[in-house]
Write a protein that holds these residues in place. Structure first.
Motif, PDB file in Angstrom:
ATOM      1  N   UNK A 683      43.590  32.634  28.674  1.00  0.00           N
ATOM      2  CA  UNK A 683      43.252  33.150  30.013  1.00  0.00           C
ATOM      3  C   UNK A 683      42.872  34.624  29.902  1.00  0.00           C
ATOM      4  N   UNK A 684      41.771  34.974  30.542  1.00  0.00           N
ATOM      5  CA  UNK A 684      41.285  36.352  30.471  1.00  0.00           C
ATOM      6  C   UNK A 684      41.981  37.232  31.506  1.00  0.00           C
ATOM      7  N   UNK A 685      42.052  38.506  31.178  1.00  0.00           N
ATOM      8  CA  UNK A 685      42.531  39.524  32.105  1.00  0.00           C
ATOM      9  C   UNK A 685      41.478  40.625  32.145  1.00  0.00           C
ATOM     10  N   UNK A 686      41.503  41.461  33.153  1.00  0.00           N
ATOM     11  CA  UNK A 686      40.552  42.563  33.254  1.00  0.00           C
ATOM     12  C   UNK A 686      41.250  43.897  33.146  1.00  0.00           C
ATOM     13  N   UNK A 687      40.456  44.960  33.259  1.00  0.00           N
ATOM     14  CA  UNK A 687      41.030  46.301  33.273  1.00  0.00           C
ATOM     15  C   UNK A 687      41.818  46.510  34.569  1.00  0.00           C
ATOM     16  N   UNK A 688      42.651  47.547  34.564  1.00  0.00           N
ATOM     17  CA  UNK A 688      43.427  47.871  35.763  1.00  0.00           C
ATOM     18  C   UNK A 688      42.512  48.194  36.937  1.00  0.00           C
TER      19      UNK A 688
END
Length: 884
Positions: A683-688
């Motif tokens: 699962x991908x996450x992004x920058x804050x």
């Protein structure tokens, strides 16, 4: 592995390569390599001692690269005072023992894997806490002369400081030593005086033994300077035009390399494959190599060029003298070679034969000259009949009147076909590896055969004085090489006998006839040669070397094989006909199966060797802290960063890479093998927050692994690791240091760095944790997924990474400038697509988690479109443990 060529054309050097290293809590206590050379026969003993410093047992790996032309003669391990010795058996008998162990699921590998000039010897053994293991490997090789010298090369890479480190070489040459040179690529001004060299008339002693402090990169560093090649070069004195004969234990060896002979003119036809499979770098490198080779053709020589695919295109209908004008014209011709069509080897070689024959018949070629054909191809013949028919046609047409050399470009070529065809016509075959130095490989081969000195060389000895004679007729003697003949004396009290050499040279038919005084080697001056039983081993080695690769009629080949097997077993040589079996010590889980060492032949593809190597590392009792004594070489597929997908292809020395751009929270299927119920999703996450430049970066922040057959489920996030097995749950934090070992899964957690997972009989991978400064305004922690071993997965394995686990075929060509000068564009042909790709690089963080290592790769644009099956959206799933 044997390179199929006569002795006098073989790579004339010994390469003793030692690659030893440790990870985690293993330490190398000593590395000692002693190479003894007597009358060009090298006996190398490599001894290494390792200590398991951990508080629990762990697997120790010992791995060595050694020359393809060498034969292993002994291997042993000493563990807690008990010695385990290898025994050489007939291959089929050893194979039955090995397969029995494999079927019970209890074997680790002692293997040989093919590289360019080297084979890989590897063994693993489970060692108790705080215990030592000593590995002793012995192999033997006949040194061959190349470009006027013999070379001993030792590649050293211990990767740590070693308390007792020593390289020693003792050379004894009764003819006398002309020169000895010793140097190393890693030598600094401080290390240079440590290379000690003592040379007398016929003996040389070279040693290199740095202390711990002398090995350090800097006074306070633990890193070692010792990383590179230690090279010894030497030659012998040559006073006699007839050469030198030496006697040991009733056997004789005759070394023939007359000094100061003028070169013979040669007539060479280059037959070059331009079929469609040559597209890309192979064709580019061939053009560059031919330009250089043509420039080096001697002005007195004659040459011709034939291009072939399905059709045949000669540059000219006759051979041409290598004048400056003709060479320039030929270079312009080869610059216009472009790939097309299928492969017609039969008609192209036959055309070359007829050109030489016609020019001979019409007296267009010098009377005292030699004829040769150099064939370069990368594939299977598609035209001209079956392989045996092509070989028969060529052999009958040549009729022993010219030499055929065959160069096989890449792994797809039928090397065995080329090898047999070359041998049938007094030549040799050579594999040209697909790599950035392929041009140099081609040029190097031409340099070996560019200067013939004698042709039709026939060495004759009194029938009543010798028997068991090795081959003594050679089609040619090239500059810088050496002919060697061995045999047994009928009488032990002979002082001399008549030796005759018949050969064609620059002048009239040359006959050298001489009453040669035999040189008996004294026990007092060379006692250790007797210990090695040098005379018998030299003679048997000479007979054995060609027998193991004998080609010809079935009955003749069968007799040669039987003789070679008999000799291999008698002298404990690991050859293509035998294997070495070592019984491993018992472990806490019970007795281990045997280890088996094979010798591959050049006909075995690199891919086969690679698969064999991978198999050897799968064990059923993996240690909680595996230690690698040597390099661990396997195919790597991984995803890391934004997210960057990388497929490394070590056999091609190349890599492919692509990115997947999708919104944060998307879950992708990375690996799916329905036959065993294996699933890996990410699962991908992004920058804050979005950076000022507006770029949205995504990474993998959560990974899910399911193995239904084993009852295992694993969840890895940037904060914790959850392992579920048979209803039990174990939760670990990245701040932990842990080792878990179960019946179906092994897990090794290195604090704040990585978790290595082995799923029994299926796959091994490592997940890296990239920690980012908590106060960073944009970025956050993320994960990288690296597959370490996947060869046991089924052919149906798929996914964004899984589809590449069993390899991929592609070609790259039409290299051209890109938008960035250091990143050229090219055209890739893959899966029926023609793609625009860019040469770039991605980083591999396994060894350096902070900076990573740049790995060059061909970047496929647009989310890997054309490389991956379907589109990136096809791999999106609804949950971390879901298949759809």
């Amino acid at each position: 592995m044997l390179l199929q060529r006569p002795f006098w054309v073989t790579f004339p050097f010994l390469i003793c390569i030692l690659l030893v290293s440790y990870e985690t809590e293993g330490a190398i206590r000593s590395i000692q390599l002693h190479c003894t050379v007597a009358s060009r026969f090298a006996h190398t003993v490599m001894t290494s001692t390792a200590l398991n410093k951990a508080n629990s047992s762990q697997e120790i790996f010992f791995e060595v690269d050694l020359p393809k032309t060498a034969f292993i003669t002994n291997f042993s391990m000493e563990i807690e005072g008990q010695i385990y010795v290898g025994v050489v058996n007939e291959k089929e008998q050893a194979k039955k023992q090995y397969e029995k162990a494999v079927s019970s699921g209890r074997t680790a590998g002692l293997v040989k894997a093919s590289g360019r000039k080297m084979e890989k010897f590897s063994v693993s053994v489970n060692i108790a806490a705080k215990s030592n293991v000593t590995f002793i490997l012995t192999y033997e090789e006949l040194l061959q002369r190349k470009f006027g010298k013999y070379e001993i090369l030792t590649r050293i890479n211990p990767k740590q400081l070693v308390q007792n480190f020593q390289i020693v070489a003792d050379i004894y040459e009764p003819q006398g030593i002309a020169f000895v040179d010793a140097h190393a690529t890693f030598l600094t001004n401080e290390l240079l005086p440590l290379v000690e060299k003592t040379v007398t008339d016929n003996k040389a002693h070279i040693s290199f033994s740095p202390t711990l402090d002398q090995q350090r990169k800097c006074p306070e560093c633990d890193g070692s300077l010792i990383n590179g090649d230690f090279i010894i070069k030497y030659d012998v004195k040559r006073a006699s035009s007839l050469g030198d004969i030496q006697i040991v234990n009733g056997y004789f060896v005759h070394f023939f390399a007359p000094p100061d002979l003028p070169r013979i003119r040669k007539n060479v036809v280059f037959v070059i494959d331009r079929s469609g499979s040559m597209a890309g770098p192979k064709m580019i490198q061939t053009r560059v190599a031919m330009e250089s080779i043509l420039s080096d053709v001697h002005p007195d020589d004659y040459f011709g060029i034939i291009l072939f695919d399905r059709s045949i295109e000669p540059w000219k209908q006759s051979l041409t003298k290598a004048t400056e004008e003709n060479v320039d014209e030929a270079i312009k011709f080869v610059r216009q070679i472009y790939p097309r069509g299928t492969t017609n080897i039969n008609d192209s070689v036959m055309k070359a034969i007829h050109m030489l024959q016609d020019d001979r018949r019409n007296k267009k070629l010098p009377e005292r000259s030699v004829d040769m054909i150099i064939l370069l191809t990368d594939g299977m013949p598609n035209e001209g009949g079956n392989l045996q028919r092509i070989q028969q046609n060529v052999c009958e047409a040549i009729g022993g009147n010219m030499t055929l050399f065959c160069l096989g470009f890449g792994d797809d070529v039928d090397y065995s076909f080329l090898d047999v065809m070359a041998k049938q016509n007094n030549g040799v075959a050579r594999r040209i590896y697909e790599a950035s130095d392929a041009t140099l490989q081609l040029q190097g081969f031409y340099d070996e055969v560019a200067s013939p000195l004698l042709s039709a060389v026939d060495l004759r000895y009194p029938d009543n004085a010798v028997d068991s004679l090795t081959p003594h007729h050679f089609s040619q003697l090239f500059n810088g090489s050496e002919i060697v003949v061995a045999g047994r004396l009928s009488e032990n009290d002979m002082d001399n006998f008549l030796v005759e050499v018949f050969a064609n040279g620059v002048g009239e038919g040359q006959v050298i006839q001489c009453q040669l005084w035999l040189e008996w080697i004294s026990k007092t001056t060379l006692l250790w040669v007797y210990i090695l039983n040098l005379g018998a081993r030299l003679s048997e080695f000479f007979v054995l070397f060609p027998l193991t690769s004998k080609s010809g009629p079935a009955e003749e080949k069968s007799n040669a094989t039987a003789k070679a097997l008999e000799m291999s077993l008698k002298y404990s040589f690991v050859t293509p006909l035998t294997s070495m079996v070592v019984t491993k010590p018992e472990t806490e889980e019970g007795p281990s199966g045997p280890l088996i060492a094979d010798k591959l032949t050049e006909g075995r593809t690199a891919g086969e060797a690679g698969r064999r190597t991978q198999l050897s590392y799968m064990t059923t009792a993996a240690a909680p802290h595996p230690t690698y004594f040597g390099t661990y070489s396997i195919f790597i597929k991984y995803v890391d960063g934004d997210p960057h997908f990388m497929i490394e292809l070590p056999e091609r020395e190349d890599a492919l890479c692509f990115n997947i751009n999708e919104s944060p929270g998307t879950i992708f299927n990375l690996v799916k093998d329905p036959s065993i119920g294996l699933l890996v999703n990410g699962q991908t996450i992004g920058d804050k927050m979005v950076a000022p430049d507006g770029k949205v970066n995504t990474y993998f922040g959560r990974l899910g692994v399911v193995h239904h057959s084993l009852g295992v489920r694993l969840e890895v996030t940037t904060e914790y690791i959850n392992l579920f097995q048979d209803g039990q749950k174990v939760k670990l934090l990245w701040s932990d240091q842990a080792s878990l070992k179960g019946p179906s899964v092994d897990l090794l957690l290195t604090k704040d760095r990585s978790v290595k997972v082995t799923l029994r009989d299926s796959v091994k991978f490592v997940i890296l944790l990239h920690k980012v400064w908590k106060m960073h305004p944009y970025h956050q922690d993320y994960l990288g997924f690296y597959t370490l071993d996947s060869h046991l997965l089924s052919p149906s394995v798929h996914g964004l990474l899984g589809q590449f686990y069993h390899g991929i075929e592609f070609e790259v060509g039409d290299l051209r400038p890109g938008e960035v000068p250091e990143k050229p564009d090219a055209t890739m042909y893959v899966k029926g697509h023609q793609l625009n790709v860019t040469r770039g690089w991605q980083r591999d963080f396994r060894k350096d988690l902070k900076r990573g290592k740049n790995v060059p790769c061909w970047f496929i644009h647009s989310n890997g479109t054309g490389l991956i099956d379907g589109s990136a959206e096809d791999y999106i799933v609804s949950g971390l443990f879901k298949t759809v």
